[in-house]
Write an enzyme that holds these catalytic residues in place. Structure first.
Site, mmCIF file in Angstrom:
data_model
loop_
_atom_site.group_PDB
_atom_site.id
_atom_site.type_symbol
_atom_site.label_atom_id
_atom_site.label_comp_id
_atom_site.label_asym_id
_atom_site.label_seq_id
_atom_site.Cartn_x
_atom_site.Cartn_y
_atom_site.Cartn_z
ATOM 1 N N ARG A 51 1.029 -1.048 0.017
ATOM 2 C CA ARG A 51 -0.139 0.282 -0.049
ATOM 3 C C ARG A 51 0.828 1.482 -0.025
ATOM 4 N NH1 ARG A 51 2.272 2.333 3.477
ATOM 5 N NH2 ARG A 51 0.205 3.697 3.130
ATOM 6 N N GLY A 52 0.096 2.436 -0.176
ATOM 7 C CA GLY A 52 1.123 3.546 -1.159
ATOM 8 C C GLY A 52 1.740 3.955 -1.813
ATOM 9 N N ARG A 91 -7.750 -0.454 -7.067
ATOM 10 C CA ARG A 91 -7.333 0.360 -6.246
ATOM 11 C C ARG A 91 -8.129 2.128 -7.061
ATOM 12 N NH1 ARG A 91 -4.470 1.414 -0.819
ATOM 13 N NH2 ARG A 91 -6.058 2.027 -0.211
ATOM 14 N N GLN A 197 -1.665 2.871 9.416
ATOM 15 C CA GLN A 197 -0.141 2.892 8.657
ATOM 16 C C GLN A 197 0.820 3.277 9.604
ATOM 17 O OE1 GLN A 197 -3.416 3.521 7.760
ATOM 18 N NE2 GLN A 197 -3.471 2.914 6.062
ATOM 19 N N ASP A 238 -1.499 11.340 -2.216
ATOM 20 C CA ASP A 238 -2.116 10.141 -2.892
ATOM 21 C C ASP A 238 -2.727 10.054 -4.746
ATOM 22 O OD1 ASP A 238 -2.324 7.051 -1.549
ATOM 23 O OD2 ASP A 238 -3.148 9.037 -0.297
ATOM 24 N N LYS A 249 -4.366 10.328 2.930
ATOM 25 C CA LYS A 249 -5.083 9.386 4.448
ATOM 26 C C LYS A 249 -6.442 10.633 4.526
ATOM 27 C CE LYS A 249 -5.037 5.920 4.011
ATOM 28 N NZ LYS A 249 -5.793 5.016 3.357
HETATM 29 O O1 MRU Z 1 -4.609 3.325 1.822
HETATM 30 P P1 MRU Z 1 -2.414 3.718 1.661
HETATM 31 O O2 MRU Z 1 -2.646 2.766 2.801
HETATM 32 O O3 MRU Z 1 -2.406 2.549 0.717
HETATM 33 O O4 MRU Z 1 -2.605 5.040 1.863
HETATM 34 C C1 MRU Z 1 -1.708 5.662 0.915
HETATM 35 C C2 MRU Z 1 -0.784 6.741 1.802
HETATM 36 O O5 MRU Z 1 -0.154 5.573 2.401
HETATM 37 C C3 MRU Z 1 -0.647 7.631 2.130
HETATM 38 O O6 MRU Z 1 -2.317 8.805 1.642
HETATM 39 C C4 MRU Z 1 0.003 8.613 2.305
HETATM 40 O O7 MRU Z 1 -0.076 9.749 3.305
HETATM 41 C C5 MRU Z 1 -0.383 8.909 1.113
HETATM 42 S S1 MRU Z 1 0.330 8.289 -0.577
HETATM 43 C C6 MRU Z 1 2.214 8.187 -0.394
#
Ligand code: MRU
Length: 355
Positions: A51-52, A91, A197, A238, A249
């Protein structure tokens, strides 16, 4: 970055197999999983083994490369297109996923009907996309380090560290670079409900790098901002819209509002693969709605070593679970990209956007 002192990336390609850190197992277990086919890769993105934004972008790119290797010669292009569409659907919010998939598709298209060359080009492009992600994040660290050095008491939300990318991270990269340069940052780590996270990944990363930090409940951030205990907020993203609105997030917007009320600068750090020039404003960003179970239950390790979930809410209650929110551009002090630090404005975004 390093795990127990050993240089490690979040994910990498090895003879057609993608190897990656199994993120839901952290911080209690460090496990590397192997994904031998593009279908398993798609599942790993969907179920958040990886994820990320940057990490799923790199995984999507390598997933298309796997599809190109697996595709039967006679139906090569149909097979790869179908795989890319499935990977795209895993996603909806992170722009990097689409950037990674499209990057490899373009490399394949450039080879026309030469299937052998197209397979080679796909693998090379997938790996190049990963390296580009790592290098962009390293550069974000370099550019952002002086800001952290001047404002060492930092708040961050979610995990925008190296686990969210191939290496280095976005929001955490300037913290790592500042610390390696001799600064002594202290990080307020938002726990980041519901998937945690912050407490599970960011805290683990910071610990590996020896950076002082404290995990706080998400609803404590405003308290510390108001008290003057935090010098700056830095988060990842994101997707960044063309007007500088930023999706990140869930909970980021609340943190940005509290930072503005407290007069504390609010920075966003992201590689330019996060910029979606075709998304005019934050209102146009699709926000992923995840299972209510993530709110109604918590996951963890039992004393006898089992990874179990425990319901915390009443059996009859339901929940809502948006995974991201949008922070309007006017709350963002600046965006730190690998191409420079720019204002969250149409002009600022355009000056660093790719393509
Ligand atoms: O749902 P996730 O864990 O894939 O979310 C993404 C993220 O880790 C965050 O939104 C983050 O702060 C930005 S992505 C580098």
């Amino acid at each position: 970055m390093r795990v127990d002192g050993i240089p490690t990336r979040t994910l990498w390609w090895e003879n057609g197999v993608i190897r990656m850190i199994d993120q839901p197992k952290l911080p209690h277990r460090f496990v590397i999983v192997e994904l031998p086919t593009w279908r398993e890769t798609a599942v790993a993105i969907r179920d958040m083994t990886v994820r990320g934004a940057g990490a799923i972008g790199a995984t999507g790119a390598l997933g298309v490369a796997q599809a190109a290797v697996e595709a039967p010669e006679r139906e090569f292009h149909t097979f790869v297109t179908a795989a890319a569409n499935t990977l795209r659907s895993t996603r909806p919010t992170a722009q990097n996923l689409f950037a990674g998939i499209d990057y490899v598709l373009r490399a394949i298209e450039a080879e026309g009907d030469d299937i052998a060359l197209a397979r080679e080009a796909a693998v090379a492009a997938g790996n190049a996309f990963c390296d580009d992600d790592a290098e962009s994040c390293r550069r974000i660290g370099e550019l952002g380090a002086p800001i952290v050095t001047a404002r060492p008491r930092v708040s961050t939300h979610c995990n925008a560290g190296w686990l969210a990318f191939v290496d280095w991270g976005s929001a955490l990269s300037p913290i790592y670079a500042a610390a390696r340069g001799g600064a002594m940052p202290f990080v307020f780590v938002d726990e980041t409900r519901p998937r945690q996270q912050g407490s599970q990944l960011t805290a683990w990363e910071l610990g590996q790098e020896g950076i002082a930090h404290a995990i706080i409940a998400d609803n404590a951030t405003g308290h510390y901002l108001k008290a003057g205990d935090i010098d700056m907020v830095i988060v990842g993203s994101d997707r960044i819209a063309a007007n500088g609105d930023v999706a990140n997030k869930i909970g980021t917007y609340t943190s940005a509002l509290a930072a503005r009320a407290a007069g504390v600068p609010f920075y966003v750090a992201a590689p330019t693969t996060t910029i979606a020039s075709h998304t005019p404003t934050g209102a146009d960003i699709p926000i992923e709605e995840r299972s209510p179970d993530e709110v109604l239950y918590v996951w963890g390790w039992s004393d006898d070593g089992r990874f179990i979930r425990v319901r915390t809410a009443p059996a009859s209650s339901t929940a809502k679970n948006p995974a991201f929110d949008v922070t309007p551009a006017e709350l963002v002090t600046a965006i730190i990209t690998e191409r420079g630090i720019v204002p969250a404005t149409v002009e600022g975004i355009r000056s660093v956007a790719r393509g």
